[in-house]
Each structure stands twice: as structure tokens, then as C-alpha cells.
Motif scaffolding. Sequence first.
Motif, PDB file in Angstrom:
ATOM      1  N   MET A 169       7.838   1.320  -5.893  1.00 30.55           N
ATOM      2  CA  MET A 169       8.754   0.797  -4.885  1.00 30.55           C
ATOM      3  C   MET A 169       9.984   0.331  -6.109  1.00 30.55           C
ATOM      4  N   ALA A 194      12.722   1.954   3.745  1.00 31.09           N
ATOM      5  CA  ALA A 194      11.600   1.587   3.500  1.00 31.09           C
ATOM      6  C   ALA A 194      10.957   0.302   4.325  1.00 31.09           C
ATOM      7  N   VAL A 195      11.377  -0.582   5.422  1.00 28.75           N
ATOM      8  CA  VAL A 195      10.385  -1.412   5.912  1.00 28.75           C
ATOM      9  C   VAL A 195       9.853  -0.673   7.229  1.00 28.75           C
ATOM     10  N   PRO A 197       0.624  -1.098   0.036  1.00 28.25           N
ATOM     11  CA  PRO A 197      -0.211  -0.048  -0.395  1.00 28.25           C
ATOM     12  C   PRO A 197       0.993   1.451  -0.166  1.00 28.25           C
ATOM     13  N   THR A 198       1.059   2.166  -1.098  1.00 31.42           N
ATOM     14  CA  THR A 198       2.331   2.886  -1.718  1.00 31.42           C
ATOM     15  C   THR A 198       1.224   3.818  -1.540  1.00 31.42           C
ATOM     16  N   SER A 199       1.455   5.023  -1.110  1.00 31.51           N
ATOM     17  CA  SER A 199       0.591   6.342  -1.911  1.00 31.51           C
ATOM     18  C   SER A 199       0.586   7.140  -3.275  1.00 31.51           C
ATOM     19  N   ALA A 208      11.642   5.439  -0.389  1.00 31.55           N
ATOM     20  CA  ALA A 208      10.820   4.750   0.232  1.00 31.55           C
ATOM     21  C   ALA A 208      10.040   5.755   1.410  1.00 31.55           C
ATOM     22  N   GLN A 247      14.021  -2.635  -2.615  1.00 29.31           N
ATOM     23  CA  GLN A 247      13.122  -2.199  -1.498  1.00 29.31           C
ATOM     24  C   GLN A 247      11.532  -2.641  -1.153  1.00 29.31           C
ATOM     25  N   TYR A 257       7.420   1.863   5.664  1.00 24.13           N
ATOM     26  CA  TYR A 257       5.661   1.223   5.634  1.00 24.13           C
ATOM     27  C   TYR A 257       5.145   0.686   6.778  1.00 24.13           C
ATOM     28  N   GLU A 258       5.949   0.385   7.791  1.00 26.51           N
ATOM     29  CA  GLU A 258       5.167  -0.375   9.125  1.00 26.51           C
ATOM     30  C   GLU A 258       4.069   0.810   9.907  1.00 26.51           C
ATOM     31  N   TYR A 270      10.245  -8.673   5.222  1.00 24.45           N
ATOM     32  CA  TYR A 270       9.937  -7.995   6.551  1.00 24.45           C
ATOM     33  C   TYR A 270       8.465  -8.786   6.455  1.00 24.45           C
ATOM     34  N   GLU A 271       7.787  -8.660   6.073  1.00 30.10           N
ATOM     35  CA  GLU A 271       5.997  -8.762   6.273  1.00 30.10           C
ATOM     36  C   GLU A 271       5.552 -10.021   6.769  1.00 30.10           C
ATOM     37  N   PHE A 307       5.156   6.456   1.040  1.00 31.42           N
ATOM     38  CA  PHE A 307       4.917   5.946   1.699  1.00 31.42           C
ATOM     39  C   PHE A 307       4.438   7.469   2.533  1.00 31.42           C
ATOM     40  N   ALA A 326      12.461  -5.911   0.641  1.00 26.26           N
ATOM     41  CA  ALA A 326      12.552  -6.445   1.339  1.00 26.26           C
ATOM     42  C   ALA A 326      10.911  -6.058   2.395  1.00 26.26           C
ATOM     43  N   VAL A 327      10.250  -5.110   1.948  1.00 29.03           N
ATOM     44  CA  VAL A 327       9.030  -4.724   2.974  1.00 29.03           C
ATOM     45  C   VAL A 327       8.222  -6.210   2.885  1.00 29.03           C
TER      46      VAL A 327
END
Lengths: 244, 244
Positions: A146, B153-154, A138-140, B27, A150, B157-158, A157-158, B31, A153-154
Amino acid sequence: MAAWQDNLRVVLVAARNSLNIGAAARAMYNFGFRDLRLVRPYVEAFQNARSAAGAAEVLRQAQVTGDMAAALGGAELVVACSGLERRKQRHVQRQLPAGAAALRAHLAERKAALVFGSEKSGLTREDLTFCDWVTTIPTSAECPSMNLGQAVAVCCYEIAANARPVPQLKTPASVSAADRERILQMLLPVLAESGFLREDGVETQTMTLRRFVNRLRLAPEDARMLQGILRQLHWKLRQPRPDS
Amino acid sequence: MAAWQDNLRVVLVAARNSLNIGAAARAMYNFGFRDLRLVRPYVEAFQNARSAAGAAEVLRQAQVTGDMAAALGGAELVVACSGLERRKQRHVQRQLPAGAAALRAHLAERKAALVFGSEKSGLTREDLTFCDWVTTIPTSAECPSMNLGQAVAVCCYEIAANARPVPQLKTPASVSAADRERILQMLLPVLAESGFLREDGVETQTMTLRRFVNRLRLAPEDARMLQGILRQLHWKLRQPRPDS
């Protein structure tokens, strides 16, 4: 390392930039994932990434394939990471974190692939036909796209940080992407022989049919039966007609 | 853009690599965050980042400062993003996603800074003395250290994706990092004058005192009073003693 982490394969399609390949590998390793495959990477980019420091082990083990089918073999679930697209979506979309939670639940028991497109153009329509559903970050709206490293990575991570209790997966087993592709490759000549396929739009029809086969979510025993049927049909269609 | 996103400032301390600076800016923009400050960046790296494409607007507006205090002015809460460290931790640690949730709750009403150290050495002990608490990204023990741009970025995002209901912040208002530093800079000469400070360890004692001031979480009215007290003490300590 926990077994569930070994169940995730990250697939980069047509990656162009060695720094992004290296960054993706490092992010994977940061979160305990190791299985990286590259579909048609720019050769120089992959060589440069391999010679760079960072997640050396992930890159050393990374396999390069010429097509999606080879990269996906063994994965039962194939998820595309892609931006929201303007054109009519044919796939179920699950935004993070829900997309990661669904993937994580699958990984508790079975192999899955998470597929990223190239920096320049993302995943093609054909790439997407290999995928069961799409996850989006969910980006702006002002800056939705992205960087590849990155985005990996996101997602990693999630998926890894998803500490919520993993729901028990009660969906029936289904066959792997490789098995589904095998079925498609048996189906196509059958349809060609049958005159179902128009000769002027084979590519489009192949994509349509791949989506069709994927949506079937075949259980292993059903897949075996379908393969038997197709084999039989193919043989039959190629027999000379007694009356012609 | 929602107001809460304007309340986040990202601070990069001594960033060395233009690609990382550019990646961090992109990044942020992905967001919805725009306020970037760079403390003592490698000059060439910052110039290269600025001339690169991507999050041009964020980089154009980015401010460069010579020290942490100037970069943090106006932020009421200062959070460091840092790996778990072997040396004894003096800070409260909040791993993601809890760290992001706490930061997000604060941002609903007030400004905060999220501080990242340099690629090579992370945040120094002195940098950390400016920070209220530390957030860590839960990475694998085998490869714990993340790429700077990917860590930004992480975190972004979070913080942004944190769709859980934002708890109402009922903690009392406290003064900004700039005000706290001002109080520290009033306190130090007072303590020097008083003979409290040992001359052979000024740096260490300054860090200890900065942490002390930060832990006070001064409300604005209390800060004004403390400043009055310190001003008075300073004047008094510099007066010639009648009996000496």
C-alpha cells in the motif's frame, strides 16, 4: 478529544515523500490523532510537508528524531505496521481488524506507538527489533503493497472506528520502550565486558538482545531490579581482578 | 479473483488531481477491485495518472464518461460516499462499517457502484440524485474532510476486509441504474407534455423525479410494465385532440 486518542503516537521511519508525510498527518487528524514523530525523514520532504496545507497542526507539533529509541520513548507498546514478509517472522502477527482492536484496548489506558517504514523499503530488521508485534493490512496477493499515506489512513480509521466494546485491560503494567532500551544499553556493555558478545557481529547480536528485552514485558519494579543488577555487574566486571 | 469483487465499480466524479486518481486506482487494486470509471475528470489529471506507475492495470481499463448515467449503467445499487452535510439530508445514511457491510451483502450477488465526488466540492445535489443511499466515513468533527485517495482506500479496505458472514440477500431483484434512468427519461417528456413540469425549474424537478424513480426499486417485470405505460402515455399525449 477523548484521552485514549492522545495515547496513540504514529511514527514514520525514513519517510521520503512530502506528500505522504502530509497525507499521513491529515489522516491522523481525520480520526482524532495528533502525536506524530518522524525518524530520520528526508529533510526536504519534511520541510515541504510542513509548508503544505492540510493537517497543519499535526505537522507543526511533529517531532523529528535521529533514531527509533528517541521516537518511541514513553510508549509502552510498540506495534509495527508491515506487510507479510517472506523471511521467517520473529514477531506475532495480528491482521486488521484484530490488530487495531488489540491496540485500541491498550490505548484505553496506556501509550502506544504505531510504526510505519519508508515507502521504498519498509521497516528494516533493526527497526522491527523495537516492536512488540506486527499488524498487517489484509491486501490482495496481486498488489499487496500500500501507499504509505493510505496505509496510515486505513489503520487510523480502523483504530478509531473500532466501536466494539473495549475489553478491560487486565494485563500487568510494563515499562516503556524508553525504559526497555535503557536496560538494553546497560546490558550490552555488561555482555561485552563478559565476553559474551562476539566482536564480529555486534549489530546482529544487539537486535537479538533488544527482542529479548522486549519479550520480557518487564513490570516497573522488575525493571528497577534488573537495572540494579546490571549496574552492579558492570561495576564488578570493570574491577581489576585480584588474581590476574 | 472472487466474483463478488468484480461486482464493485468505483466512480470518481470530476476528479481534479492525478495523484488522487492514481492513489484511488492503487487502493482499489490493493483490495482486489478493478472496475474504475471517471465522470468528467480533468483531462490532464487523468492523462498524468495513466502515465504514472502503480495500479497500471486498473487505470488502463478505466472508462471515462461524460455523465453519471453512463458511468452507472449496469449497477443495480448506487451508493455515494460523502461527508455528513449540513443541509437537510434526503438520503438514508449508513456510516462505515455498516455501510460497507450493506454494500458487501449486495455485491455477493449483484453489481453496485460506489461514487466519490471531486476533491474540491464533493458530490453535487444532482450527482446525489443518482444514488440510493449515502455512506459516510466516521471522521473527527475537527477535521472531517478526507483526502480522496485515502477515502477510497478506507472504503475499499472496509468492504474487502469485512470478514463477517455475509447475510443472505433476500430482497427482490431490482432494475439497474441505467434502466431507472431510462424510465426517468421516458417519464420527463410525459410530464412535460402533461403540463406537470413547471418550465422555470426543470432541473430541480428532474432531480426530484430521479429520486422518486430510484425509490421505487422496480423489479424487472414492473419496470417493463412502467415503460409500456409511459410509452403509451407519451404517444397519447402527442395525438391531436379530436375536440380541440
